[in-house]
Write an enzyme that holds these catalytic residues in place. Sequence first.
Site, PDB file in Angstrom:
ATOM      1  N   ASP A  31       0.845  -1.195   0.000  1.00 61.48           N
ATOM      2  CA  ASP A  31       0.000   0.000   0.000  1.00 61.48           C
ATOM      3  C   ASP A  31       0.884   1.249   0.000  1.00 61.48           C
ATOM      4  O   ASP A  31       1.874   1.334   0.726  1.00 61.48           O
ATOM      5  CB  ASP A  31      -0.921  -0.006   1.217  1.00 61.48           C
ATOM      6  CG  ASP A  31      -2.088   0.954   1.041  1.00 61.48           C
ATOM      7  OD1 ASP A  31      -3.238   0.489   0.942  1.00 61.48           O
ATOM      8  OD2 ASP A  31      -1.853   2.187   0.994  1.00 61.48           O
ATOM      9  N   ILE A  32       0.496   2.242  -0.789  1.00 58.61           N
ATOM     10  CA  ILE A  32       1.281   3.473  -0.900  1.00 58.61           C
ATOM     11  C   ILE A  32       1.237   4.278   0.397  1.00 58.61           C
ATOM     12  O   ILE A  32       2.111   5.106   0.658  1.00 58.61           O
ATOM     13  CB  ILE A  32       0.767   4.312  -2.091  1.00 58.61           C
ATOM     14  CG1 ILE A  32       1.814   5.300  -2.584  1.00 58.61           C
ATOM     15  CG2 ILE A  32      -0.545   5.022  -1.773  1.00 58.61           C
ATOM     16  CD1 ILE A  32       1.464   5.960  -3.919  1.00 58.61           C
ATOM     17  N   ASN A  88     -12.817  -3.236   2.445  1.00 59.17           N
ATOM     18  CA  ASN A  88     -13.656  -2.051   2.626  1.00 59.17           C
ATOM     19  C   ASN A  88     -14.695  -2.021   1.503  1.00 59.17           C
ATOM     20  O   ASN A  88     -14.371  -2.292   0.339  1.00 59.17           O
ATOM     21  CB  ASN A  88     -12.807  -0.782   2.582  1.00 59.17           C
ATOM     22  CG  ASN A  88     -11.905  -0.654   3.787  1.00 59.17           C
ATOM     23  OD1 ASN A  88     -12.260  -1.088   4.873  1.00 59.17           O
ATOM     24  ND2 ASN A  88     -10.730  -0.075   3.604  1.00 59.17           N
ATOM     25  N   VAL A  97     -11.005   2.860  -3.685  1.00 62.05           N
ATOM     26  CA  VAL A  97     -10.710   2.348  -5.025  1.00 62.05           C
ATOM     27  C   VAL A  97     -11.762   1.288  -5.347  1.00 62.05           C
ATOM     28  O   VAL A  97     -11.862   0.262  -4.643  1.00 62.05           O
ATOM     29  CB  VAL A  97      -9.291   1.754  -5.099  1.00 62.05           C
ATOM     30  CG1 VAL A  97      -9.046   1.146  -6.474  1.00 62.05           C
ATOM     31  CG2 VAL A  97      -8.243   2.820  -4.788  1.00 62.05           C
ATOM     32  N   HIS A 101     -10.163  -5.322  -3.404  1.00 62.37           N
ATOM     33  CA  HIS A 101      -8.801  -5.610  -2.950  1.00 62.37           C
ATOM     34  C   HIS A 101      -8.890  -5.968  -1.478  1.00 62.37           C
ATOM     35  O   HIS A 101      -9.683  -5.394  -0.730  1.00 62.37           O
ATOM     36  CB  HIS A 101      -7.889  -4.406  -3.164  1.00 62.37           C
ATOM     37  CG  HIS A 101      -8.481  -3.124  -2.649  1.00 62.37           C
ATOM     38  ND1 HIS A 101      -9.443  -2.430  -3.349  1.00 62.37           N
ATOM     39  CD2 HIS A 101      -8.285  -2.445  -1.494  1.00 62.37           C
ATOM     40  CE1 HIS A 101      -9.805  -1.369  -2.653  1.00 62.37           C
ATOM     41  NE2 HIS A 101      -9.120  -1.353  -1.514  1.00 62.37           N
ATOM     42  N   HIS A 103      -7.015  -5.982   2.050  1.00 64.15           N
ATOM     43  CA  HIS A 103      -5.890  -5.415   2.796  1.00 64.15           C
ATOM     44  C   HIS A 103      -5.350  -6.496   3.736  1.00 64.15           C
ATOM     45  O   HIS A 103      -6.123  -7.081   4.512  1.00 64.15           O
ATOM     46  CB  HIS A 103      -6.348  -4.245   3.670  1.00 64.15           C
ATOM     47  CG  HIS A 103      -6.823  -3.027   2.939  1.00 64.15           C
ATOM     48  ND1 HIS A 103      -6.066  -1.884   2.822  1.00 64.15           N
ATOM     49  CD2 HIS A 103      -7.994  -2.762   2.297  1.00 64.15           C
ATOM     50  CE1 HIS A 103      -6.751  -0.955   2.156  1.00 64.15           C
ATOM     51  NE2 HIS A 103      -7.924  -1.463   1.834  1.00 64.15           N
TER      52      HIS A 103
HETATM   53  P1  5GP Z   1      -9.651   1.291   0.046  1.00 65.80           P
HETATM   54  O1  5GP Z   1      -9.703   2.605   0.765  1.00 65.80           O
HETATM   55  O2  5GP Z   1     -10.377   1.364  -1.285  1.00 65.80           O
HETATM   56  O3  5GP Z   1     -10.065   0.116   0.868  1.00 65.80           O
HETATM   57  O4  5GP Z   1      -8.124   1.034  -0.245  1.00 65.80           O
HETATM   58  C1  5GP Z   1      -7.440   1.580  -1.316  1.00 65.80           C
HETATM   59  C2  5GP Z   1      -5.982   1.564  -0.930  1.00 65.80           C
HETATM   60  O5  5GP Z   1      -5.223   1.753  -2.117  1.00 65.80           O
HETATM   61  C3  5GP Z   1      -5.589   2.663   0.045  1.00 65.80           C
HETATM   62  O6  5GP Z   1      -5.098   2.086   1.256  1.00 65.80           O
HETATM   63  C4  5GP Z   1      -4.532   3.460  -0.712  1.00 65.80           C
HETATM   64  O7  5GP Z   1      -3.475   3.888   0.117  1.00 65.80           O
HETATM   65  C5  5GP Z   1      -4.077   2.492  -1.775  1.00 65.80           C
HETATM   66  N1  5GP Z   1      -3.626   3.120  -3.001  1.00 65.80           N
HETATM   67  C6  5GP Z   1      -4.279   4.069  -3.718  1.00 65.80           C
HETATM   68  N2  5GP Z   1      -3.562   4.422  -4.805  1.00 65.80           N
HETATM   69  C7  5GP Z   1      -2.439   3.670  -4.775  1.00 65.80           C
HETATM   70  C8  5GP Z   1      -1.302   3.600  -5.645  1.00 65.80           C
HETATM   71  O8  5GP Z   1      -1.183   4.284  -6.672  1.00 65.80           O
HETATM   72  N3  5GP Z   1      -0.329   2.704  -5.300  1.00 65.80           N
HETATM   73  C9  5GP Z   1      -0.439   1.910  -4.199  1.00 65.80           C
HETATM   74  N4  5GP Z   1       0.568   1.057  -3.960  1.00 65.80           N
HETATM   75  N5  5GP Z   1      -1.492   1.970  -3.357  1.00 65.80           N
HETATM   76  C10 5GP Z   1      -2.484   2.843  -3.642  1.00 65.80           C
END
Ligand code: 5GP
Length: 114
Positions: A31-32, A88, A97, A101, A103
């Site tokens: 995760d970024i 999520n 996103v 996915h 986590h």
């Molecule tokens: P969500 O909030 O949808 O459950 O998780 C999306 C995750 O994707 C977040 O934790 C966010 O930090 C990660 N994320 C978003 N854009 C990028 C990216 O460009 N690269 C990486 N490695 N992670 C990303």
Amino acid sequence: MTEKSVFEKILSKEISSEIIYETDRVFAINDINPVAPVHILIIPKKKIPTINDIQVDDMNLISDIVFAAKKLAFDHKIHDSGYRLIWNTNNHGQQTVYHIHLHLIGGRQLSWSF
Ligand code: 5GP
């Protein structure tokens, strides 16, 4: 054609991110914005927007994702100390996103608060 998700762009190398695990159906990246020493996203190559959209035909894919999480937990030696797996979903789940996915979060003591 719907717009590509950030994860599809990572897979097609339009966005740079190291792919740390890959099979024919799933891949994983760090995760970024990590919330713990280990914070990995396990992602199906097929874009499914939310967990609400999974179908019976996707069950093997979902199993692949969970199995990859287990393997990565062992690889990162957090299988005994413990970890959390999170999907999520939508607004209240704070999904950002819209390409499912899982986590994998661990490497420190986690708390449980909302
Ligand atoms: P969500 O909030 O949808 O459950 O998780 C999306 C995750 O994707 C977040 O934790 C966010 O930090 C990660 N994320 C978003 N854009 C990028 C990216 O460009 N690269 C990486 N490695 N992670 C990303």
